[in-house]
Design a protein around this motif. Structure first.
Motif, PDB file in Angstrom:
ATOM      1  N   SER A 801       5.902  -8.342  -2.245  1.00  0.00           N
ATOM      2  CA  SER A 801       5.912  -7.129  -3.062  1.00  0.00           C
ATOM      3  C   SER A 801       5.287  -5.940  -2.342  1.00  0.00           C
ATOM      4  CB  SER A 801       5.157  -7.383  -4.376  1.00  0.00           C
ATOM      5  OG  SER A 801       3.808  -7.739  -4.104  1.00  0.00           O
ATOM      6  N   THR A 802       4.765  -6.131  -1.132  1.00  0.00           N
ATOM      7  CA  THR A 802       4.106  -5.039  -0.409  1.00  0.00           C
ATOM      8  C   THR A 802       5.037  -4.311   0.551  1.00  0.00           C
ATOM      9  OG1 THR A 802       3.356  -6.447   1.412  1.00  0.00           O
ATOM     10  CG2 THR A 802       1.934  -6.297  -0.539  1.00  0.00           C
ATOM     11  N   PHE A 803       6.248  -4.842   0.754  1.00  0.00           N
ATOM     12  CA  PHE A 803       7.176  -4.179   1.668  1.00  0.00           C
ATOM     13  C   PHE A 803       7.806  -2.964   0.996  1.00  0.00           C
ATOM     14  CE2 PHE A 803       7.132  -8.594   3.296  1.00  0.00           C
ATOM     15  CZ  PHE A 803       6.666  -8.317   4.564  1.00  0.00           C
ATOM     16  N   SER A 845       6.036   7.054  -1.625  1.00  0.00           N
ATOM     17  CA  SER A 845       5.296   6.353  -2.658  1.00  0.00           C
ATOM     18  C   SER A 845       4.239   5.485  -2.002  1.00  0.00           C
ATOM     19  CB  SER A 845       6.243   5.480  -3.480  1.00  0.00           C
ATOM     20  OG  SER A 845       6.736   4.429  -2.681  1.00  0.00           O
ATOM     21  N   LYS A 846       3.488   4.773  -2.829  1.00  0.00           N
ATOM     22  CA  LYS A 846       2.446   3.908  -2.294  1.00  0.00           C
ATOM     23  C   LYS A 846       3.022   2.868  -1.367  1.00  0.00           C
ATOM     24  CE  LYS A 846      -1.136   0.689  -3.764  1.00  0.00           C
ATOM     25  NZ  LYS A 846      -1.843   0.077  -4.930  1.00  0.00           N
ATOM     26  N   PHE A 847       4.245   2.386  -1.661  1.00  0.00           N
ATOM     27  CA  PHE A 847       4.837   1.324  -0.854  1.00  0.00           C
ATOM     28  C   PHE A 847       5.657   1.894   0.297  1.00  0.00           C
ATOM     29  CE2 PHE A 847       4.364  -0.228  -5.185  1.00  0.00           C
ATOM     30  CZ  PHE A 847       3.509  -1.292  -4.955  1.00  0.00           C
ATOM     31  N   ASP A 848       6.218   3.096   0.113  1.00  0.00           N
ATOM     32  CA  ASP A 848       6.992   3.689   1.195  1.00  0.00           C
ATOM     33  C   ASP A 848       6.096   4.163   2.327  1.00  0.00           C
ATOM     34  OD1 ASP A 848       9.464   3.320   0.073  1.00  0.00           O
ATOM     35  OD2 ASP A 848       9.352   5.186  -1.088  1.00  0.00           O
ATOM     36  N   ARG A 849       4.793   4.213   2.096  1.00  0.00           N
ATOM     37  CA  ARG A 849       3.887   4.647   3.150  1.00  0.00           C
ATOM     38  C   ARG A 849       3.567   3.544   4.136  1.00  0.00           C
ATOM     39  NH1 ARG A 849       0.653   7.030  -1.641  1.00  0.00           N
ATOM     40  NH2 ARG A 849       1.428   9.168  -1.740  1.00  0.00           N
ATOM     41  N   PHE A 850       4.122   2.385   3.876  1.00  0.00           N
ATOM     42  CA  PHE A 850       3.798   1.215   4.709  1.00  0.00           C
ATOM     43  C   PHE A 850       4.855   1.056   5.799  1.00  0.00           C
ATOM     44  CE2 PHE A 850       3.728  -3.329   5.602  1.00  0.00           C
ATOM     45  CZ  PHE A 850       2.377  -3.524   5.763  1.00  0.00           C
TER      46      PHE A 850
END
Length: 901
Positions: A801-803, A845-850
């Motif tokens: 769920s972190t990708f 978003s929080k996840f797109d920053r990864f």
């Protein structure tokens, strides 16, 4: 009793016959008794000798029974009392003329057991024991109270065994005639040493000794020692004076962790060999005292922390007039090299000042020692200019290494070409310009020529090996220059050539058949040129046994010849980024030594040969960006758990493709010997928005029971399902199956990829749920399942769920983090107005920053490491999980398409 008769005036007395008989009888009895005495003595002596032999035989058998548990080579089969009662006839036993056992020799015998010194030393008159190269464990404990005779042992060699207990001083105390003790190359953690005046040689090198008191005792009691060797241990502490070592000739303390400043009086008058290399010794080199070095022939201080300016070399070094080898490499010495001091060492044969911080010109004074100098290594400094003309008289020079400096000028022609005995010439990574001098062919003994990464232009000279007397050349390395023209066919006259490396030049034309058929050719490396033509159909049928064939990034056409399977010694085949057509030869599975196979970015067709699964050493398979069809062979994983790859003595660099949507494959593995990192931008065939380069030396981390570590089959036309057998590739770190026509479910078995870091299954026709087993892949840093037909809830376990949401894009049935929750009106990717990656990145978003990047190198866990950066809370950082050679990665925002100029 006597009769007489008068003859003339005299009388003759004659004994009567009876008395004569009595005399004979008495004389006979005397002789008989004497003979019987001799025979009795002989019988007694024989009995005594046999008794002695019996005692010695019993002692030998006692040693065999107590100490030898396994005799794999049957060396002790002759030790059988029922076959021969004479131990002098037993194998490994040496006796004196009077049948006393004096020597035992089982060198490299492979014997296994627990050594019992008490039984060994109960062998009377035993003087020399050589058990080198066996597998004995135990220590040197000796109970002299049970010994029937005093110990007369003079030499004991137990080197290269499995001794793993601390050594007691039992043998040293009991055997007061011991002159030589060799316990090197064991696993001894410590030693309690007490030795007498008889000991002359003590070798405890290559063990695990960390107690400095062991070394300190040896130095304090070294009055009669000739040799003291503690190299390759774990000793720490500061060295003391050797003033009491009046007879010490050899002192080797290399490869420890000794520290501090070298004491005054370290070198005794008798010392000939002093090796303190690979320690942490510090201090100003110019302050060292060499007052008593009249006997010194070798001084090795490499890999320490000595500092000081070269111009301040200690003047007392001039006293070492017998010095033949001086190694000060890998320290912190700086400034100009002192030619005035070094130039007076008239017997110097080997001089190494490499990997320091010397700058300026090479001093003229070094030419003063040319009468004896055979090896000169000044590499890894900041030296400028060229090699002085005074070196023209260095007729003894055999090896010159001036690599990694800032040298320039015409000294190749004016100096180097005049050295008749030169065998090795290494001058890579300098600023030498112009053409490769034809006069270098005057060096008829030259075996290695390395001029890589300079600024050389023009053609490769055709005069090498022009005569039978000048055919010694074995390695010619000209990579990373600006050479042009075609390859000279005259290189085919160099019948001893093993390695040709002309990578990253502007060479054009075909590879002459004379080169392909060189009888000893092992490494043909010419990637990154304009080479065209075909690989000959008879490759390895009339030439040498190739080990590396690296011709990627050229314009080679035609098919891969089936004769390539005759090159049974091949370890690395790189033919990527060419114009090869046809099928991959089915017999390639015969290459049991093959470690790396790179055929990506060609025009290959047909199916993947199932026999690739027979390659027992294959760890890297890259077939991306071709036109391969059919299914993925299940047998590709056949060798999983059985692979024992062959060693590769090749430097490499891995160029990662962080955006696999615009770049071909997951990354590129490139041979990197003799190449400047700054020129690697030329080898990428497509434009990449973000790439990184990571150099290394070790491709894999296991020695046996391994599996494939890199598998890239992306951008082909492969169909069918993903084989469940791929889940058995326990060491696989990159699996890229992107952009094929694969269908079916994602196998649950992929959860067995315990060290996988990149898993890309995007742009296929996969369906069904994402298996929960992927959630346990703790090393996974980049997962891409976009553009499939997947459905259901994304597993909440692990880090799935972190990708980024884009990694699940265009799967209309998927829901759950990082996508909208299940049951939402619009699922991420189900409509045509979903934002692209670039659009999402503008408002992350929080996840797109990864974001993630693959790092290739070598470290504690394998070749692929992890670099994680993110913009969470506007903080961007790099986290290195594994250790790599070469420092921080070199990041380039864009790689332009490879240009040939």
């Amino acid at each position: 009793m006597f009769s007489s008769k008068m003859i003339g005036r005299g009388w003759i007395w004659r004994p009567q016959k009876e008395w004569l008989q009595v005399f004979y009888i008495i004389f006979f009895l005397f002789l008989s008794r004497f003979s019987m005495g001799l025979e009795a003595n002989r019988l007694v002596s024989m009995a005594s000798k046999q008794q002695s032999l019996n005692i010695q035989a019993q002692a030998l058998l006692a040693f065999k029974n107590s100490s030898v548990k396994v005799d794999p080579n049957g060396l002790l089969n002759s030790w059988d009392y029922s076959v021969s009662s004479n131990p002098c006839s037993w194998k490994g036993v040496i006796c004196s003329f009077n049948a006393h056992v004096t020597d035992l020799n089982f060198r490299n015998g492979g014997l296994i057991g627990q050594l019992q010194m008490s039984d060994l030393l109960n062998i009377e008159n035993l003087r020399h024991v050589d058990l080198h190269g066996n597998y004995f464990s135990g220590d040197l404990y000796f109970n002299n109270t049970v010994s029937s005779s005093p110990c007369v042992l003079e030499a004991l060699d137990l080197s290269f065994n499995n001794l793993s207990e601390s050594i007691s001083d039992g043998v040293l105390v009991a055997c007061d005639r011991l002159t030589s003790l060799n316990l090197s190359h064991n696993l001894i953690p410590g030693a309690s040493l007490k030795f007498g005046a008889s000991l002359l040689e003590l070798d405890l090198s290559s063990n695990l000794i960390s107690d400095f008191s062991t070394l300190n005792y040896s130095i304090m009691n070294c009055q009669n020692l000739n040799l003291l060797n503690f190299s390759g241990n774990r000793l720490t502490g500061r060295l003391g004076s050797l003033s009491s070592c009046k007879n010490l000739s050899v002192l080797d303390l290399s490869y420890n962790a000794l520290s501090g400043v070298l004491p005054t009086g370290l070198i005794a008058d008798s010392l000939k060999f002093l090796d303190l290399s690979n320690n942490n010794i510090s201090g100003n080199f110019s302050e060292l005292e060499f007052r008593n070095c009249s006997s010194l022939s070798l001084l090795n201080l490499t890999q320490n922390s000595l500092y000081g300016k070269g111009t301040a070399f200690p003047g007392s070094l001039r006293n070492c007039q017998l010095l033949e080898r001086l190694d000060l490499s890998n320290n912190n010495l700086q400034g100009n090299i002192s030619g005035s001091v070094l130039g007076e060492l008239r017997n110097l044969r080997h001089l190494s000042l490499a990997q320091n911080q010397f700058f300026g010109a090479i001093p003229l004074g070094l030419g003063s020692i040319c009468d004896t100098l055979e090896e000169l290594d000044l590499s890894g400094n900041r030296l400028s200019g060229g090699l002085p003309l005074t070196f023209v008289s260095c007729s003894s020079l055999q090896s010159i290494n001036l690599g990694n400096n800032q040298l320039s000028g015409d000294f190749l022609q004016t100096v180097i070409s005049t050295l008749p005995n030169l065998k090795t010439l290494n001058i890579p990574f300098n600023n030498i310009s112009g053409s490769v001098p034809l006069s270098l062919t005057n060096c008829s003994q030259l075996e290695v020529l390395d001029l890589s990464s300079n600024a050389l232009v023009g053609n490769i000279p055709s005069g090498f090996c022009s005569s039978p007397l000048s055919s010694s050349l074995q390695n010619i390395l000209l990579a990373g220059n600006f050479l042009s023209g075609t390859l000279p066919s005259e290189l085919g006259k160099c019948k001893n050539l093993r390695t040709i490396d002309f990578s990253l030049n502007n060479i054009s034309g075909t590879i002459p058949s004379e080169i392909w058929t060189l009888p000893n050719l092992s490494n043909l490396i010419m990637w990154g040129n304009n080479i065209s033509g075909k690989i000959p159909e008879d490759i390895c049928t009339s030439g040498g046994d190739l080990e590396t064939l690296i011709l990627n990034n050229n314009s080679i056409e035609g098919t891969i010849p089936s004769a390539l399977t005759n090159c049974t010694e091949l370890k690395w085949v790189a033919l990527s980024h060419n114009r090869l057509t046809g099928k991959i030869p089915a017999g390639i599975g015969n290459l049991q030594n093959l470690v790396i196979l790179q055929l990506d970015d060609n025009l290959l067709t047909g199916e993947i040969p199932p026999r690739l699964g027979e390659c027992g050493s294959l760890v890297w398979l890259d077939l991306n960006s071709n036109s391969l069809t059919g299914s993925i062979p299940t047998v590709l994983a056949k060798q999983a758990g059985f692979i024992s790859p062959r060693p590769l003595n090749v430097k490499y660099v891995f160029v990662t493709n962080e955006d696999r949507k615009t770049c071909r494959g997951a990354g590129e593995l490139l041979e990197f010997n003799g190449i400047r990192a700054g020129r690697l931008a030329r080898i990428i065939a497509d434009t990449c928005t973000d790439s990184r380069m990571y150099p290394g030396m070790k491709i894999y981390s296991f020695s046996s029971n391994g599996s494939m570590i890199f598998l890239d089959l992306s951008q082909n036309f492969l169909s069918g399902s993903i084989p469940t057998s791929l889940g058995s590739l326990s060491y696989l770190q990159v699996l890229n199956l992107r952009q094929n026509e694969l269908s079916g479910n994602i196998p649950y078995s992929l959860g067995g990829l315990k060290v996988i870091e990149i898993l890309d299954l995007s742009d296929n026709q996969l369906e069904g749920n994402i298996p929960g087993s992927l959630g346990i892949l703790s090393f996974l840093v980049d997962l891409d399942l976009s553009n499939n037909n997947l459905s259901g809830l994304i597993p909440v376990s692990g880090q799935l769920s972190t990708f980024r949401p884009s990694r699940y894009l265009n799967n209309s049935g998927l829901c759950g983090l990082p996508l909208p929750p299940c049951g939402s009106e619009t699922l991420f990717g189900s409509t045509g107005d979903s934002k692209s990656d670039s659009e999402n990145s503008s408002n992350p978003s929080k996840f797109d920053r990864f974001w993630v990047a693959l790092v290739l190198g070598y470290g504690s866990g394998g070749i692929v490491g992890v670099v994680i950066g993110n913009w969470i809370f506007q903080l961007k950082y790099d986290l290195f999980v594994k250790t790599f050679i070469g420092g921080r990665p070199q990041r380039r925002k864009r790689f332009k398409r490879f240009k040939r100029n």
